[in-house]
Design an enzyme around this catalytic site. Sequence first.
Site, mmCIF file in Angstrom:
data_model
loop_
_atom_site.group_PDB
_atom_site.id
_atom_site.type_symbol
_atom_site.label_atom_id
_atom_site.label_comp_id
_atom_site.label_asym_id
_atom_site.label_seq_id
_atom_site.Cartn_x
_atom_site.Cartn_y
_atom_site.Cartn_z
ATOM 1 N N ARG A 1 0.861 -1.173 0.000
ATOM 2 C CA ARG A 1 0.000 0.000 0.000
ATOM 3 C C ARG A 1 0.905 1.233 0.000
ATOM 4 O O ARG A 1 1.921 1.242 0.708
ATOM 5 C CB ARG A 1 -0.896 0.005 1.245
ATOM 6 C CG ARG A 1 -2.060 -0.955 1.137
ATOM 7 C CD ARG A 1 -2.849 -0.940 2.392
ATOM 8 N NE ARG A 1 -2.023 -1.302 3.528
ATOM 9 C CZ ARG A 1 -2.306 -1.057 4.796
ATOM 10 N NH1 ARG A 1 -3.400 -0.425 5.110
ATOM 11 N NH2 ARG A 1 -1.497 -1.431 5.771
ATOM 12 N N HIS B 1 24.410 19.758 5.257
ATOM 13 C CA HIS B 1 25.150 20.511 4.237
ATOM 14 C C HIS B 1 24.549 20.249 2.867
ATOM 15 O O HIS B 1 23.803 19.300 2.672
ATOM 16 C CB HIS B 1 26.626 20.062 4.208
ATOM 17 C CG HIS B 1 26.779 18.648 3.720
ATOM 18 N ND1 HIS B 1 26.479 17.557 4.508
ATOM 19 C CD2 HIS B 1 27.136 18.146 2.516
ATOM 20 C CE1 HIS B 1 26.673 16.448 3.818
ATOM 21 N NE2 HIS B 1 27.063 16.767 2.602
ATOM 22 N N CYS C 1 4.093 28.427 -20.821
ATOM 23 C CA CYS C 1 5.194 27.798 -20.083
ATOM 24 C C CYS C 1 4.629 26.580 -19.361
ATOM 25 O O CYS C 1 3.600 26.674 -18.678
ATOM 26 C CB CYS C 1 5.765 28.798 -19.079
ATOM 27 S SG CYS C 1 6.679 28.028 -17.734
ATOM 28 N N GLU D 1 15.834 -0.067 -15.488
ATOM 29 C CA GLU D 1 16.009 1.387 -15.457
ATOM 30 C C GLU D 1 17.323 1.788 -16.142
ATOM 31 O O GLU D 1 17.368 2.755 -16.899
ATOM 32 C CB GLU D 1 16.008 1.897 -14.005
ATOM 33 C CG GLU D 1 14.637 1.926 -13.347
ATOM 34 C CD GLU D 1 14.200 0.587 -12.760
ATOM 35 O OE1 GLU D 1 14.953 -0.410 -12.930
ATOM 36 O OE2 GLU D 1 13.120 0.524 -12.151
HETATM 37 P P1 AMP Z 1 28.469 14.378 0.835
HETATM 38 O O1 AMP Z 1 29.480 13.352 0.407
HETATM 39 O O2 AMP Z 1 27.289 14.513 -0.053
HETATM 40 O O3 AMP Z 1 28.078 14.178 2.283
HETATM 41 O O4 AMP Z 1 29.167 15.797 0.745
HETATM 42 C C1 AMP Z 1 30.189 16.173 1.636
HETATM 43 C C2 AMP Z 1 31.283 16.831 0.840
HETATM 44 O O5 AMP Z 1 32.145 17.450 1.764
HETATM 45 C C3 AMP Z 1 32.100 15.843 0.040
HETATM 46 O O6 AMP Z 1 32.015 16.197 -1.333
HETATM 47 C C4 AMP Z 1 33.507 16.000 0.598
HETATM 48 O O7 AMP Z 1 34.468 15.998 -0.435
HETATM 49 C C5 AMP Z 1 33.485 17.340 1.296
HETATM 50 N N1 AMP Z 1 34.368 17.448 2.446
HETATM 51 C C6 AMP Z 1 34.682 16.474 3.349
HETATM 52 N N2 AMP Z 1 35.509 16.973 4.294
HETATM 53 C C7 AMP Z 1 35.713 18.286 4.002
HETATM 54 C C8 AMP Z 1 36.461 19.333 4.598
HETATM 55 N N3 AMP Z 1 37.181 19.128 5.708
HETATM 56 N N4 AMP Z 1 36.444 20.569 4.004
HETATM 57 C C9 AMP Z 1 35.733 20.770 2.887
HETATM 58 N N5 AMP Z 1 35.014 19.808 2.279
HETATM 59 C C10 AMP Z 1 34.996 18.585 2.820
HETATM 60 ZN ZN ZN Z 2 6.708 29.634 -16.192
#
Ligand code: AMP
Ligand code: ZN
Length: 351
Positions: free
Chosen positions: A29, A185, A215, A325
Amino acid sequence: MTSANRNPEIRKDAVNNRTVILSPARSRRPSDFKSKPKPEPEPETNPNPHPNPTCPFCAGNEHQCAPEIFRSPEYSTSDWKVRVIENLYPALSRDVEVKSDDVDYRHADVVSGEVRLGGFGFHDVVIESPVHSVHLPDLAPDGIAGVLLAYKKRIEQLCGIASISYVQVFKNHGASAGASMSHSHSQILALPVIPPTASTRLNSMKEYHNQTGKCVLCNINTKELLIDESNHFISISPFASTFPFETWIVPRYHSSHFHELGEDKAIDLGGLLKLTLQKLSIQLNDPPYNYMIHTSPLQVTSSQLPYAHWYIQIVPQLSTIGGFEMGTGCYINPVVPEDAAKILREVKIPT
Ligand code: AMP
Ligand code: ZN
Ligand code: ZN
């Protein structure tokens, strides 16, 4: 009719020119869709130390990060709210030399078909909160607006670099959505080429405009697909949802580029993004997810502006893709978007 009794349907996404197979009979579901429960964390004396000594994104650990590009508020010290920093392991390098004849795939080797381009570009990280345990939807609408306005400011800076053609803003949340860091982040990747999804989308929007004079996203059918609306935005389940509970947030006004977003609209969008992420989290058991801001290439022509309309795509990661896919580029989605929209419309946020 329950979704399991419905016949499969093939739908075309007029925004992206993608085909999806909606196959409700393959589903549990729709309301049973949940991400797997997370393993119980090991008992710790303090599960959320702040700053977390092993996390470079926590306030207090700024020295562990690659260089900062800017912070908000601009002159804040340890009380910053958002930081935009260089990625320590960038996918593209800002130091690769761009030759004047190197800005496109024009130098294809016509004999072998091989194309090579210097890997120039910018790959930044946006730290959305100074505190390790605070995730994006925990912020108030104006706090989320601060993150959105940081994207805008960085895109505006990148607009000034002639060889950058496209800027992709994206967020990975949770390991199976590709996140390697748990501190909240997102990322910004500026490319010297227009990626195929963006050019296909632009062509698809153009085709709709040629046929209707309108559009496609200003004219989007929200009848059974609307989830929520704010003053300037709507959240919807897209007509040809590729993934279960895929959700789009679309400006109700015509706008080609995300970075046209003003402060008032950013707060309005912050509220709707918060509500949408909260609803997905409640309904789907805090799933891993990705969001992508689909904007227009930086150098669109004035004739392209009337049909180019930006939006945000949010994809909870509830399933993995398989050979069908990969072979066809055509996805099988067991949750009919009308059902997903109804379920998400009715999710109540505890006060
Ligand atoms: P994600 O892998 O999507 O969690 O993105 C985190 C990003 O942060 C990765 O692309 C890493 O390369 C980057 N990263 C990890 N450690 C650091 C750091 N100390 N300073 C800047 N970027 C970082
Ligand atoms: Zn539009
Ligand atoms: Zn942290």
